[in-house]
Scaffold this motif. Structure first.
Motif, short mmCIF file in Angstrom:
data_model
loop_
_atom_site.label_atom_id
_atom_site.label_comp_id
_atom_site.label_asym_id
_atom_site.label_seq_id
_atom_site.Cartn_x
_atom_site.Cartn_y
_atom_site.Cartn_z
N GLY A 171 0.60 -1.05 -0.15
CA GLY A 171 -0.11 0.06 -0.11
C GLY A 171 0.76 1.35 0.02
N SER A 172 0.15 2.34 -0.18
CA SER A 172 1.03 3.69 -0.33
C SER A 172 1.95 4.05 0.88
CB SER A 172 -0.08 4.82 -0.54
OG SER A 172 -0.78 4.78 0.50
N GLU A 173 1.33 3.65 2.03
CA GLU A 173 2.07 4.04 3.41
C GLU A 173 3.26 2.97 3.56
OE1 GLU A 173 1.20 4.05 8.14
OE2 GLU A 173 -0.38 4.52 6.88
N ASP A 174 3.13 1.80 3.31
CA ASP A 174 4.10 0.82 3.36
C ASP A 174 5.11 0.76 2.45
OD1 ASP A 174 2.95 -0.59 5.40
OD2 ASP A 174 1.80 -1.86 4.19
N ALA A 175 4.68 1.55 1.23
CA ALA A 175 5.71 1.68 0.03
C ALA A 175 6.58 2.82 0.46
CB ALA A 175 4.81 2.05 -1.19
N VAL A 176 6.25 3.80 1.13
CA VAL A 176 7.04 4.99 1.47
C VAL A 176 8.18 4.45 2.42
CG1 VAL A 176 7.25 6.99 2.78
CG2 VAL A 176 5.53 6.54 1.34
N GLU A 177 7.68 3.59 3.46
CA GLU A 177 8.54 2.89 4.26
C GLU A 177 9.80 2.21 3.55
OE1 GLU A 177 8.83 -0.02 8.30
OE2 GLU A 177 6.99 0.93 7.68
N LEU A 178 9.33 1.18 2.53
CA LEU A 178 10.09 0.40 1.88
C LEU A 178 10.96 1.19 0.95
CD1 LEU A 178 7.33 -2.07 0.76
CD2 LEU A 178 9.41 -2.79 2.22
N LEU A 179 10.64 2.18 0.45
CA LEU A 179 11.59 3.19 -0.46
C LEU A 179 12.74 3.75 0.59
CD1 LEU A 179 8.92 4.94 -2.68
CD2 LEU A 179 10.75 3.27 -3.47
N GLN A 180 12.28 4.05 1.69
CA GLN A 180 13.22 4.64 2.62
C GLN A 180 14.25 3.55 2.87
OE1 GLN A 180 10.60 5.86 5.91
NE2 GLN A 180 10.38 8.09 5.02
N ARG A 181 13.98 2.42 3.27
CA ARG A 181 14.65 1.25 3.54
C ARG A 181 15.66 1.04 2.28
NH1 ARG A 181 11.16 -3.58 5.00
NH2 ARG A 181 13.35 -4.97 4.78
N MET A 182 15.06 1.10 1.23
CA MET A 182 15.92 0.81 -0.06
C MET A 182 16.92 1.81 -0.24
SD MET A 182 14.40 0.67 -4.01
CE MET A 182 13.73 -0.98 -3.95
N LEU A 183 16.40 3.06 0.06
CA LEU A 183 17.66 4.32 -0.13
C LEU A 183 18.73 4.06 0.86
CD1 LEU A 183 15.18 7.41 -0.72
CD2 LEU A 183 16.70 6.31 -2.16
N ALA A 184 18.53 3.87 2.20
CA ALA A 184 19.43 3.28 3.14
C ALA A 184 20.42 2.43 2.63
CB ALA A 184 18.81 3.22 4.29
N LEU A 185 19.69 1.27 2.17
CA LEU A 185 20.43 0.13 1.52
C LEU A 185 21.43 0.37 0.37
CD1 LEU A 185 18.01 -2.99 1.98
CD2 LEU A 185 20.19 -2.65 3.29
N GLN A 186 20.91 1.19 -0.56
CA GLN A 186 21.63 1.72 -1.68
C GLN A 186 22.85 2.56 -1.25
OE1 GLN A 186 18.47 3.49 -3.75
NE2 GLN A 186 18.03 1.84 -5.05
N GLN A 187 22.65 3.16 -0.17
CA GLN A 187 24.00 3.93 0.40
C GLN A 187 24.86 3.13 0.94
OE1 GLN A 187 21.87 6.70 3.04
NE2 GLN A 187 21.52 8.28 1.60
N LEU A 188 24.58 2.04 1.75
CA LEU A 188 25.38 1.02 2.21
C LEU A 188 26.16 0.25 1.01
CD1 LEU A 188 26.56 -0.65 4.60
CD2 LEU A 188 24.36 -1.87 4.47
N GLN A 189 24.98 -0.07 0.07
CA GLN A 189 25.76 -0.64 -1.08
C GLN A 189 27.04 0.06 -1.78
OE1 GLN A 189 23.26 -0.86 -4.51
NE2 GLN A 189 23.92 -2.90 -5.07
N ARG A 190 26.84 1.28 -1.98
CA ARG A 190 27.64 2.05 -2.61
C ARG A 190 29.09 2.14 -1.84
NH1 ARG A 190 23.09 5.21 -4.34
NH2 ARG A 190 23.26 6.27 -2.43
N ARG A 191 28.93 2.49 -0.32
CA ARG A 191 29.97 2.42 0.39
C ARG A 191 31.02 1.12 0.38
NH1 ARG A 191 26.07 4.68 4.04
NH2 ARG A 191 26.27 2.93 5.34
#
Length: 203
Positions: A171-191
């Protein structure tokens, strides 16, 4: 006789774990082939212990990294092999005794996987030495830390894949939380990718 077909089927990784399966195999085979070898890091390495008298062994290095990250492998069969190795290592058996006990185990999964990965790693190592034209000590110093960094990277990639699938039905609310987790993981991935690239240049 061991029914290798059934054992091989149990070694298959669930779809969302396939990203890390090859690295987990390499972790096990480094332990089985080189667990007792010392890692002679140069003094300018971030892994240098600070003393020539306290050199970590391959097994110590790998075990410390895995213990700090949940102390388990994602594949259940590989995890069983890993913890069997750790148990025997902690009981101060020699490397040869550990491998012999595991290959001769009454557990068909444990015996089969240990034998297969040990043979596979030997073949890969011969090719690796020939390609790099380096000593075993220098090869281990470069490969073992890189292996554990790649393992961290593959687990992050696996999590990103899972999140991408979850977003499709969220759902839209869960999707926002998932996107935030994805962004954090992508930053970790780059590091992690930057760290891997830096260490490749170092060695």
């Amino acid at each position: 006789p061991v029914n290798t077909g059934s054992v091989e089927s149990k070694m298959e990784i669930l779809e969302n774990d396939k990203i890390v399966s090859n690295v987990e195999k390499d972790i096990l085979t480094f332990l089985l082939m080189y667990g007792s070898e010392e890692l002679d890091f140069p003094t300018d390495s971030p892994y240098y212990s600070g003393s020539e008298d306290t050199k970590a062994k391959v097994a110590d290095f790998i075990l410390e990294q895995i213990e700090a990250d949940g102390n388990k492998l994602l594949n259940k069969v590989f995890d069983k092999v890993y913890h069997t190795y750790v148990s025997l290592y902690d009981e101060n058996y020699t490397q040869e005794e550990i491998v012999r006990k595991m290959v001769n185990s009454p557990d068909p999964e444990l015996s089969f996987v240990t034998a297969q990965l040990s043979i596979e790693k030997y073949q890969l190592t011969v090719a690796g030495f020939a390609a790099s034209m380096t000593t075993k000590a220098s090869w281990l110093v470069a490969e073992v830390p890189n292996l554990m960094l790649v393992y961290c990277l593959r687990k992050v990639e696996s999590q990103l894949k899972d999140i991408a699938e979850e977003i499709k039905t969220a759902g839209s609310e869960d999707a926002v939380e998932l996107l935030q987790r994805m962004l954090a993981l992508q930053q970790l991935q780059r590091r992690i990718e930057a760290r891997i690239a830096k260490e490749k240049k170092h060695y």
